[in-house]
Design a protein around this motif. Structure first.
Motif: not given
Ligand code: BTN
Length: 251
Positions: A33-47
């Motif tokens: 509901x509110x602004x999101x200040x985030x960083x999402x990282x991953x070791x690998x991506x499948x797509x």
């Protein structure tokens, strides 16, 4: 290694594997509901996804992350944000490794004439409007691990003989620079003169003869400039000058 922490008001979420960090962050924004200040990282991506519906090869040994930028505005922000993200990556990498990174319009990160990574900016119209800036960089993928169909066009730090920066340090430096560029712009639709000059100095595209394609459109010409809006200017062989905002240029 995997987990969450907060750094400079941003929530950092690191995952072992996900389909796409852009998808993950877009889902978080849509559910908030509110602004999101985030960083999402991953070791690998499948797509892992690239521009124009392409896939982005994302094995372990690369850096894959997405940053949310709560914004006002509309889709005009996308070319502008892509340029800023390219500049943030270029400056961060240069500070940490000394390597000179160029930006192939609009979203490719180049090292030594080959693609080191790419940027995918997407708008999310959830309860709040936000942009998601997804960045993928090939760090320690070895030359022999690069698929044969990509070996002439793709590189990594390791296959270019450069010691890659620490992932966390590189993410933090890129995010810090991106935040600075985005939030110090007076308008969210164009870049300032100083920032534009920095971008032009790092352009892989200016001065190159290219083919431009968008749907049925095919033009041949030379890239002559990058504009504040994020557009590239192309002088066509017949003498006309065009500004392009989307589509693709190849050499
Ligand atoms: C391109 O080369 O066209 C852009 C590639 C962008 C890849 C990054 S990796 C992190 C984020 N998640 C994705 O699925 N794509 C972006």
């Amino acid at each position: 290694m995997y987990g969450n922490f907060v750094f400079r008001d941003r929530k950092f979420i690191s995952l072992e594997s996900t389909v796409s960090t852009n998808n993950e962050l877009k889902r978080m924004i849509r559910n908030s509901d509110s602004p999101v200040f985030a960083v999402v990282s991953a070791e690998n991506q499948t797509g892992g996804r690239g521009r124009l519906g392409r896939s982005f090869f994302s094995p372990s040994g690369g850096l894959y992350f997405s940053v949310s930028l709560p914004l006002r505005g509309d889709e005009n922000n996308i070319p502008f944000l892509t340029l800023l993200a390219g500049l943030a990556v270029s400056k961060a990498v240069q500070e940490l490794t000394g390597a000179e990174i160029e930006i192939k319009w609009p979203n490719d990160i180049y090292l030594g004439g080959k693609k080191l990574g790419g940027i995918l900016c997407e708008l999310v119209n959830g309860k709040t409007l936000a942009a998601v800036v997804g960045i993928g960089i090939n760090l320690s993928i070895k030359r022999e691990e690069i698929p044969s169909e990509l070996e002439n066009i793709m590189t990594s730090f390791v296959s270019s003989g450069i010691i890659p920066p620490e992932k966390d340090i590189l993410i933090e430096k890129i995010v810090e620079k991106l935040d600075t560029y985005v939030y110090t712009q007076k308008e969210l639709y164009e870049v300032s003169e100083d920032v534009l000059n920095d971008i032009k100095e790092r352009s892989f595209s200016i001065g190159k003869k290219v083919k431009y394609t968008l749907g049925e459109t095919l033009w041949e010409g030379t890239v002559t400039d990058i504009k504040k809006s994020g557009a590239a200017e192309i002088a066509l062989s017949d003498g006309t000058v065009r500004e392009i905002f989307c589509g693709e240029i190849t050499q």
